[in-house]
Design an enzyme around this catalytic site. Sequence first.
Site, PDB file in Angstrom:
ATOM      1  N   ASP A 157     -22.492 -42.869  67.358  1.00 38.10           N
ATOM      2  CA  ASP A 157     -21.827 -43.800  68.273  1.00 38.10           C
ATOM      3  C   ASP A 157     -22.809 -44.910  68.626  1.00 38.10           C
ATOM      4  O   ASP A 157     -23.955 -44.910  68.150  1.00 38.10           O
ATOM      5  CB  ASP A 157     -21.328 -43.078  69.535  1.00 38.10           C
ATOM      6  CG  ASP A 157     -20.039 -43.705  70.093  1.00 38.10           C
ATOM      7  OD1 ASP A 157     -20.022 -44.941  70.263  1.00 38.10           O
ATOM      8  OD2 ASP A 157     -19.087 -42.962  70.359  1.00 38.10           O
ATOM      9  N   HIS A 212      -6.761 -45.460  66.430  1.00 36.32           N
ATOM     10  CA  HIS A 212      -5.638 -46.062  67.162  1.00 36.32           C
ATOM     11  C   HIS A 212      -6.101 -47.144  68.148  1.00 36.32           C
ATOM     12  O   HIS A 212      -5.283 -47.897  68.678  1.00 36.32           O
ATOM     13  CB  HIS A 212      -4.811 -44.984  67.876  1.00 36.32           C
ATOM     14  CG  HIS A 212      -5.413 -44.452  69.137  1.00 36.32           C
ATOM     15  ND1 HIS A 212      -4.652 -43.883  70.143  1.00 36.32           N
ATOM     16  CD2 HIS A 212      -6.707 -44.394  69.575  1.00 36.32           C
ATOM     17  CE1 HIS A 212      -5.436 -43.508  71.132  1.00 36.32           C
ATOM     18  NE2 HIS A 212      -6.673 -43.796  70.812  1.00 36.32           N
TER      19      HIS A 212
END
Length: 308
Positions: A157, A212
């Site tokens: 990340d 998404h």
Amino acid sequence: MRLLVNSGFFTRSIKGQENQEAEEEEEEEAYALTPSSKLVLKENVTTLSPFVLAMLDPALVNSWQFLGDWFRAGSELTPFGEAHGMGFWDYCDQNAEYGNMFNEGMASDSRLMSLVLMDYAPIFEGLGSLVNVGGGTGTMARIISEAFPHMSCTVFDLPHVVANLPDSSNLIYVGGDMFQSIPSADAILIKASNRFSLLKDLQYFILKWILHDWNDDECVSILKRCKEAITSNGKKGKVIVIDVVIDEEKDEQGIIKTKLLFDALMMVLLTGKERNKKEWEKLFLDAGFSRYKIAASFGMKSVIEIYP
């Protein structure tokens, strides 16, 4: 209480109670928890209370009021951006209190992976390594690494997200930008050679509720970086996508309305959307993958396996 009963949050029953003085039986209302309300009990390990609090924060709720103006103006910003003068991720970075609340909300959702593993363990068995792309603070990767201690797990990340997070015997944190490059498991092994044993042939990359958030072009870019990481060392592997698949014709669990509400939420907060099977297929093919399959479904989400 009538509203909460009607919405399925509680159940209501009538019980008789004997009144000694009046020598007659009085009716008494009783309420009980349902599976939905049990999910937000704070004492439960898999509680979704932090997720609900993050979604109902005024910063998110107030953004819906800008939806009409945003639509009419055709602004490049999202409704959230119109409301706060910055994008959602920048807001999380600059408002530590909400940023921490959002991270905890995502972590609470990831804790449900412990239930998924019990039913879909074969999806993860046989892995030599797993890279959790956009894995946040590593809740899901930690659950998987504990369930499969032979596996080398990595949380990938942004650097400030994974900074100072503690590694474990088979779990490490690596900072970077998934739009630029995603390190292959071999590269991670070299970086942490004192901790990981030799990798097996299979390398998996997992994206849970990541795609998404982004528009189609951004998703294709992320998926291409994953494919490059898999194929760069000549080993075999696949990408596991855990995300919403909209199927309006098949709604056995009665959750299509929730999926569509999340689709609208993505429009308000970010540039992404929830996708149906054909839309997912187009992304995978545009990113250069050869095939895919929807391996399992649980609640709102499905597990999709895609192959180079």
